[in-house]
Design a protein around this motif. Structure first.
Motif, PDB file in Angstrom:
ATOM      1  N   PRO A   1     -38.901  13.997  22.792  1.00 52.53           N
ATOM      2  CA  PRO A   1     -39.351  14.469  24.108  1.00 52.53           C
ATOM      3  C   PRO A   1     -40.816  14.137  24.387  1.00 52.53           C
ATOM      4  N   GLU A   2     -41.634  14.120  23.360  1.00 50.55           N
ATOM      5  CA  GLU A   2     -43.055  13.809  23.557  1.00 50.55           C
ATOM      6  C   GLU A   2     -43.308  12.346  23.884  1.00 50.55           C
ATOM      7  N   ASP A   3     -42.291  11.512  23.831  1.00 46.97           N
ATOM      8  CA  ASP A   3     -42.414  10.128  24.272  1.00 46.97           C
ATOM      9  C   ASP A   3     -42.240   9.998  25.788  1.00 46.97           C
ATOM     10  N   THR A   4     -41.874  11.089  26.429  1.00 52.47           N
ATOM     11  CA  THR A   4     -41.703  11.067  27.874  1.00 52.47           C
ATOM     12  C   THR A   4     -43.013  10.704  28.562  1.00 52.47           C
ATOM     13  N   ALA A   5     -42.970   9.677  29.382  1.00 51.11           N
ATOM     14  CA  ALA A   5     -44.185   9.186  30.039  1.00 51.11           C
ATOM     15  C   ALA A   5     -43.815   8.031  30.965  1.00 51.11           C
ATOM     16  N   VAL A   6     -44.777   7.657  31.779  1.00 54.50           N
ATOM     17  CA  VAL A   6     -44.676   6.390  32.497  1.00 54.50           C
ATOM     18  C   VAL A   6     -45.279   5.321  31.596  1.00 54.50           C
ATOM     19  N   TYR A   7     -44.514   4.286  31.346  1.00 51.31           N
ATOM     20  CA  TYR A   7     -44.950   3.207  30.468  1.00 51.31           C
ATOM     21  C   TYR A   7     -45.412   2.023  31.315  1.00 51.31           C
ATOM     22  N   TYR A   8     -46.567   1.479  30.957  1.00 51.01           N
ATOM     23  CA  TYR A   8     -47.168   0.359  31.678  1.00 51.01           C
ATOM     24  C   TYR A   8     -47.342  -0.821  30.728  1.00 51.01           C
ATOM     25  N   CYS A   9     -46.987  -1.992  31.197  1.00 49.67           N
ATOM     26  CA  CYS A   9     -47.327  -3.182  30.419  1.00 49.67           C
ATOM     27  C   CYS A   9     -48.653  -3.743  30.913  1.00 49.67           C
ATOM     28  N   HIS A  10     -49.326  -4.387  30.013  1.00 52.64           N
ATOM     29  CA  HIS A  10     -50.629  -4.985  30.294  1.00 52.64           C
ATOM     30  C   HIS A  10     -50.683  -6.335  29.587  1.00 52.64           C
ATOM     31  N   ALA A  11     -51.330  -7.283  30.211  1.00 53.21           N
ATOM     32  CA  ALA A  11     -51.436  -8.598  29.589  1.00 53.21           C
ATOM     33  C   ALA A  11     -52.770  -9.238  29.930  1.00 53.21           C
ATOM     34  N   GLU A  12     -53.264 -10.009  28.994  1.00 57.00           N
ATOM     35  CA  GLU A  12     -54.435 -10.852  29.225  1.00 57.00           C
ATOM     36  C   GLU A  12     -53.947 -12.294  29.137  1.00 57.00           C
ATOM     37  N   LEU A  13     -53.958 -12.947  30.287  1.00 55.70           N
ATOM     38  CA  LEU A  13     -53.343 -14.260  30.424  1.00 55.70           C
ATOM     39  C   LEU A  13     -54.362 -15.294  30.859  1.00 55.70           C
ATOM     40  N   SER A  14     -54.203 -16.491  30.322  1.00 59.89           N
ATOM     41  CA  SER A  14     -54.995 -17.636  30.782  1.00 59.89           C
ATOM     42  C   SER A  14     -54.057 -18.564  31.547  1.00 59.89           C
ATOM     43  N   TYR A  15     -54.558 -19.129  32.609  1.00 57.48           N
ATOM     44  CA  TYR A  15     -53.732 -19.951  33.490  1.00 57.48           C
ATOM     45  C   TYR A  15     -54.113 -21.424  33.413  1.00 57.48           C
ATOM     46  N   GLU A  16     -53.145 -22.258  33.747  1.00 55.97           N
ATOM     47  CA  GLU A  16     -53.349 -23.705  33.739  1.00 55.97           C
ATOM     48  C   GLU A  16     -54.476 -24.109  34.684  1.00 55.97           C
ATOM     49  N   SER A  17     -54.635 -23.375  35.757  1.00 57.93           N
ATOM     50  CA  SER A  17     -55.571 -23.775  36.804  1.00 57.93           C
ATOM     51  C   SER A  17     -57.016 -23.794  36.337  1.00 57.93           C
ATOM     52  N   ASP A  18     -57.415 -22.776  35.541  1.00 56.94           N
ATOM     53  CA  ASP A  18     -58.826 -22.712  35.164  1.00 56.94           C
ATOM     54  C   ASP A  18     -59.067 -22.330  33.705  1.00 56.94           C
ATOM     55  N   ARG A  19     -58.005 -22.018  32.996  1.00 58.35           N
ATOM     56  CA  ARG A  19     -58.080 -21.639  31.568  1.00 58.35           C
ATOM     57  C   ARG A  19     -58.905 -20.375  31.329  1.00 58.35           C
ATOM     58  N   LEU A  20     -59.240 -19.656  32.390  1.00 59.20           N
ATOM     59  CA  LEU A  20     -59.930 -18.383  32.221  1.00 59.20           C
ATOM     60  C   LEU A  20     -58.908 -17.297  31.913  1.00 59.20           C
ATOM     61  N   THR A  21     -59.387 -16.171  31.369  1.00 58.82           N
ATOM     62  CA  THR A  21     -58.507 -15.060  31.001  1.00 58.82           C
ATOM     63  C   THR A  21     -58.582 -13.959  32.044  1.00 58.82           C
ATOM     64  N   TYR A  22     -57.417 -13.530  32.499  1.00 58.49           N
ATOM     65  CA  TYR A  22     -57.314 -12.478  33.503  1.00 58.49           C
ATOM     66  C   TYR A  22     -56.488 -11.323  32.943  1.00 58.49           C
ATOM     67  N   SER A  23     -56.868 -10.124  33.337  1.00 56.55           N
ATOM     68  CA  SER A  23     -56.159  -8.920  32.912  1.00 56.55           C
ATOM     69  C   SER A  23     -55.214  -8.472  34.017  1.00 56.55           C
ATOM     70  N   HIS A  24     -53.974  -8.180  33.638  1.00 51.95           N
ATOM     71  CA  HIS A  24     -52.969  -7.748  34.609  1.00 51.95           C
ATOM     72  C   HIS A  24     -52.279  -6.491  34.126  1.00 51.95           C
ATOM     73  N   TRP A  25     -51.866  -5.669  35.073  1.00 54.44           N
ATOM     74  CA  TRP A  25     -51.055  -4.481  34.789  1.00 54.44           C
ATOM     75  C   TRP A  25     -49.737  -4.591  35.542  1.00 54.44           C
ATOM     76  N   GLY A  26     -48.686  -4.199  34.874  1.00 49.85           N
ATOM     77  CA  GLY A  26     -47.402  -4.106  35.551  1.00 49.85           C
ATOM     78  C   GLY A  26     -47.261  -2.745  36.205  1.00 49.85           C
ATOM     79  N   GLN A  27     -46.230  -2.636  37.041  1.00 52.45           N
ATOM     80  CA  GLN A  27     -45.956  -1.322  37.610  1.00 52.45           C
ATOM     81  C   GLN A  27     -45.364  -0.450  36.506  1.00 52.45           C
ATOM     82  N   GLY A  28     -45.531   0.799  36.573  1.00 54.68           N
ATOM     83  CA  GLY A  28     -45.028   1.686  35.533  1.00 54.68           C
ATOM     84  C   GLY A  28     -43.519   1.819  35.574  1.00 54.68           C
ATOM     85  N   THR A  29     -42.964   2.127  34.424  1.00 52.37           N
ATOM     86  CA  THR A  29     -41.540   2.432  34.348  1.00 52.37           C
ATOM     87  C   THR A  29     -41.406   3.755  33.604  1.00 52.37           C
TER      88      THR A  29
END
Length: 119
Positions: free
Chosen positions: A85-113
């Motif tokens: 029961p203590e695992d009950t929560a909204v879970y969010y994914c997060h990623a640090e991704l680099s893209y082909e366009s500029d090779r920089l790293t961006y932080s993203h959050w998904g919507q919660g589930t």
């Protein structure tokens, strides 16, 4: 950029698998994480996977949760077993991704589930 799925209602002791897919012309997945936020509590890191394969888990979920990344599908999974029961929560994914366009790293959050574990 991140689309999460897989939450739901489960009984104590049950299992769920969360998925989170990244989109776009991704050059490199640097980090993919799962966080959770329970009612009235701060968001906390649950599990982390870094490029190279290193994984880390919060103490409350060690031995019960497993994080994995499918680089071909650009998807991170969180297999949750022996849920409490203590695992009950909204879970969010997060990623640090680099893209082909500029090779920089961006932080993203998904919507919660929402994960609800009934006693």
């Amino acid at each position: 950029q991140l689309q999460a799925s897989g939450g739901g209602l489960v009984q104590t002791g049950g299992s769920l698998r969360l998925s989170c897919a990244a989109s776009g012309r991704i050059f490199k997945i640097n980090v993919m994480d799962w966080y959770r936020q329970a009612p009235g509590k701060q968001r906390e890191l649950v599990a982390s996977s870094r490029s190279g394969g290193q994984t880390n888990y919060a103490d409350p979920v060690k031995g019960r949760f497993t994080i994995s990344v499918d680089n071909a599908k650009k998807t991170v999974y969180l297999q949750m077993n022996s849920l409490k029961p203590e695992d009950t929560a909204v879970y969010y994914c997060h990623a640090e991704l680099s893209y082909e366009s500029d090779r920089l790293t961006y932080s993203h959050w998904g919507q919660g589930t929402l994960v609800t574990v009934s006693s």
